[in-house]
Design an enzyme around this catalytic site. Structure first.
Site, PDB file in Angstrom:
ATOM      1  N   SER A  13      25.148  35.165  78.185  1.00 56.63           N
ATOM      2  CA  SER A  13      25.763  35.928  79.293  1.00 56.63           C
ATOM      3  C   SER A  13      24.909  35.845  80.550  1.00 56.63           C
ATOM      4  O   SER A  13      25.412  35.683  81.661  1.00 56.63           O
ATOM      5  CB  SER A  13      25.912  37.403  78.892  1.00 56.63           C
ATOM      6  OG  SER A  13      26.873  37.533  77.885  1.00 56.63           O
ATOM      7  N   GLY A  59      35.445  32.096  77.858  1.00 54.03           N
ATOM      8  CA  GLY A  59      36.096  33.170  78.616  1.00 54.03           C
ATOM      9  C   GLY A  59      35.238  33.635  79.778  1.00 54.03           C
ATOM     10  O   GLY A  59      35.753  33.997  80.849  1.00 54.03           O
ATOM     11  N   ASP A  90      30.082  41.369  70.081  1.00 52.20           N
ATOM     12  CA  ASP A  90      29.878  40.005  69.582  1.00 52.20           C
ATOM     13  C   ASP A  90      29.127  39.985  68.254  1.00 52.20           C
ATOM     14  O   ASP A  90      29.066  38.946  67.589  1.00 52.20           O
ATOM     15  CB  ASP A  90      29.120  39.167  70.624  1.00 52.20           C
ATOM     16  CG  ASP A  90      29.971  38.912  71.870  1.00 52.20           C
ATOM     17  OD1 ASP A  90      31.203  39.070  71.793  1.00 52.20           O
ATOM     18  OD2 ASP A  90      29.396  38.569  72.921  1.00 52.20           O
TER      19      ASP A  90
HETATM   20  C1  S3P Z   1      30.705  38.575  77.874  1.00 55.53           C
HETATM   21  C2  S3P Z   1      31.389  39.720  77.717  1.00 55.53           C
HETATM   22  C3  S3P Z   1      32.062  40.131  76.469  1.00 55.53           C
HETATM   23  C4  S3P Z   1      31.610  39.282  75.287  1.00 55.53           C
HETATM   24  C5  S3P Z   1      31.539  37.829  75.624  1.00 55.53           C
HETATM   25  C6  S3P Z   1      30.565  37.597  76.773  1.00 55.53           C
HETATM   26  C7  S3P Z   1      30.070  38.305  79.175  1.00 55.53           C
HETATM   27  O1  S3P Z   1      33.448  40.033  76.617  1.00 55.53           O
HETATM   28  O2  S3P Z   1      32.450  39.483  74.182  1.00 55.53           O
HETATM   29  O3  S3P Z   1      31.111  37.072  74.515  1.00 55.53           O
HETATM   30  O4  S3P Z   1      29.187  37.436  79.266  1.00 55.53           O
HETATM   31  O5  S3P Z   1      30.437  38.971  80.149  1.00 55.53           O
HETATM   32  P1  S3P Z   1      34.272  41.152  77.454  1.00 55.53           P
HETATM   33  O6  S3P Z   1      34.409  40.717  78.849  1.00 55.53           O
HETATM   34  O7  S3P Z   1      35.571  41.240  76.756  1.00 55.53           O
HETATM   35  O8  S3P Z   1      33.442  42.386  77.409  1.00 55.53           O
END
Ligand code: S3P
Length: 449
Positions: A34, A107, A328
């Site tokens: 992250s 994502g 996670d």
């Molecule tokens: C992340 C946020 C989380 C997490 C993902 C990484 C990030 O998702 O599950 O693996 O780096 O901002 P959400 O945005 O749904 O909280």
């Protein structure tokens, strides 16, 4: 432990031969994923050069680096030191790319960069792999549209592919129905280029790396209870940044140490930000022998050494309030729960259904193939333990965290566990098997600066 690719192009598998001997040693884990995404993005927004060390070089972060490159940032990687130099686009803003932008499985890449492109000049079309193309995007598209962003795409703009046409934005006070650091980050980064101020309120605190890293980069962020606010026109300064180890990756080796009798494992220089450390709190509540020694902050991010030893465990109930801080880590906690006495209950975790796979269904299927007493709930899992785990072939559906969780289950199974869809592991933790192997021979591994 053996890894095999049955034929070129086929999904790879890994076989873990349990039960394992004790795991012992000191291991470093890859840089926080992250924080690595955000360090690259903030480096691209800044005018001038940022030197980032300890970068995660998994596929997700490389997807962010590649997209930023296509948008006009210069990103140079020196692999041995896991060091990256980013020359940002600063005031110029990103280029209009001459092709589709591929966020792959990530994502974070997609959602954060939608916020960046929404306030740029030009058209930006994003796509991703089969998993990302199924994941919900309305949660980020609708508030960006409410700021004035022009976004269109499949299913009224709720699924990839999506095209953003940069426009002038107006700040917004937005309340997220579901805590999401990715959506919060998209809105705050869009807000830096919007007129007026932008604030995001969450039902529960999600990871706050963006807020901390913006402040460390010279951008004021107002923080009050569950609300973060930025003012339009904020300028990100370039600079050097050291990225701590990823607690979400450390979770697999720490859990393995707790589960495998006689183990004692130390992970130094890992991020222990409280918005990410729910995993450690739950393990402590389960009776695990886990110690955290704080070692200061790197660029506003708390860092420490975590030590885990094999322990007798009891079941616990984990509720919605704690879920964002361990979302996670729920797959690996589900494996830990198979060894805990009594029931372990995870509720309020419906978000697991829209991750890289439906992690409630994938983990329930994998653990039940291994003989665990597991029940999938609409918003979580119920697991009764302790149960022995039996040899089996299980499917991660290519989801990196599910694959590593099931491999750790293999360490405590009564025979070999074969995990399908193994190549997903490179998404976040390249070198995972080498790290486990080093612990099995009682050594040390990992080379972070
Ligand atoms: C992340 C946020 C989380 C997490 C993902 C990484 C990030 O998702 O599950 O693996 O780096 O901002 P959400 O945005 O749904 O909280």
């Amino acid at each position: 432990m053996t890894t095999s690719s049955p034929r070129p192009g086929a999904a790879s598998t890994t076989r873990v031969d349990g039960p394992s001997g004790a795991l012992r040693g000191v291991v470093r884990v890859p840089g926080d994923k992250s924080i690595s995404h955000r360090a690259l993005i903030l480096g691209a927004l800044a005018q001038g050069r940022s030197r980032l060390t300890g970068m995660n070089l998994g596929r997700d972060v490389l997807a962010t680096a590649a997209v930023l490159g296509r948008l006009g940032a210069s990103v140079h990687l020196t692999e041995p030191q896991v060091q990256v130099d980013v020359e940002g686009w600063g005031e110029r803003g990103p280029h209009e790319p001459d092709d589709v932008l591929d966020a792959a499985n990530s994502g974070t890449t997609l959602r954060c960069l939608l916020g960046v492109c929404a306030r740029a000049t030009g058209a930006f079309t994003f796509t991703g792999d089969g998993s990302l193309r199924q994941r919900p995007m309305a949660r980020v598209v609708s508030p960006l549209r409410a700021m004035g962003a022009r976004i269109d795409g499949r299913a009224q703009g709720s699924l990839l592919p999506l095209t953003v046409r940069g426009s002038s934005l107006t700040g917004l006070a937005h309340t997220l129905p579901i805590a999401s650091a990715q959506v919060k980050t998209a809105l705050l980064l869009a807000g830096l280029g919007a007129a007026g101020s932008t604030s995001v309120t969450e039902p529960r605190p999600s990871r706050d790396h963006t807020e901390r890293m913006l402040v460390a980069s010279g951008v004021p962020v107002g923080r009050r209870a569950l609300t973060a606010t930025v003012a339009g026109g904020g300028k990100v300064s370039p600079g050097a940044r050291r990225i701590p180890g990823d607690l979400s990756s450390a979770a697999f080796v720490l859990a393995a140490a707790i589960l495998v009798p006689g183990s004692d494992v130390v992970v130094p220089e890992v991020g222990i930000n409280p918005t990410r450390a729910g995993f450690l709190r739950v393990l402590a509540a389960m009776g695990a022998d886990i110690e955290v020694e704080p070692a200061g902050e790197w660029g506003g991010e708390p860092v420490g050494t975590v030590r885990a030893r094999s322990s007798a465990l009891r079941g616990v109930a984990v509720h919605a309030e704690e879920v964002p801080a361990l979302i996670d880590e729920l797959p690996i906690l589900a494996v830990v729960a198979t060894r805990a006495a009594g029931q372990t209950l995870f509720r309020g975790a419906g978000e697991l259904r829209v991750k890289e796979s439906d992690r409630i269904a994938t983990m329930a299927a994998g653990l039940s193939d291994l003989g665990a007493e597991v029940e999938a709930l609409p918003d979580g899992l119920s697991i009764r333990g302790p149960t022995p785990l039996r040899p089996a072939e299980v499917d991660s559906l290519g989801d990196h965290r599910v694959a590593m969780s099931l491999a750790v289950a293999g360490l405590i199974a009564d025979g070999p566990v074969t995990v399908r869809g193994w190549d997903g592991v490179d998404t976040s933790f390249p070198g995972f098997l080498t790290t486990l192997g080093a612990l099995r021979s009682g050594g040390s591994s990992g080379s972070r600066p």
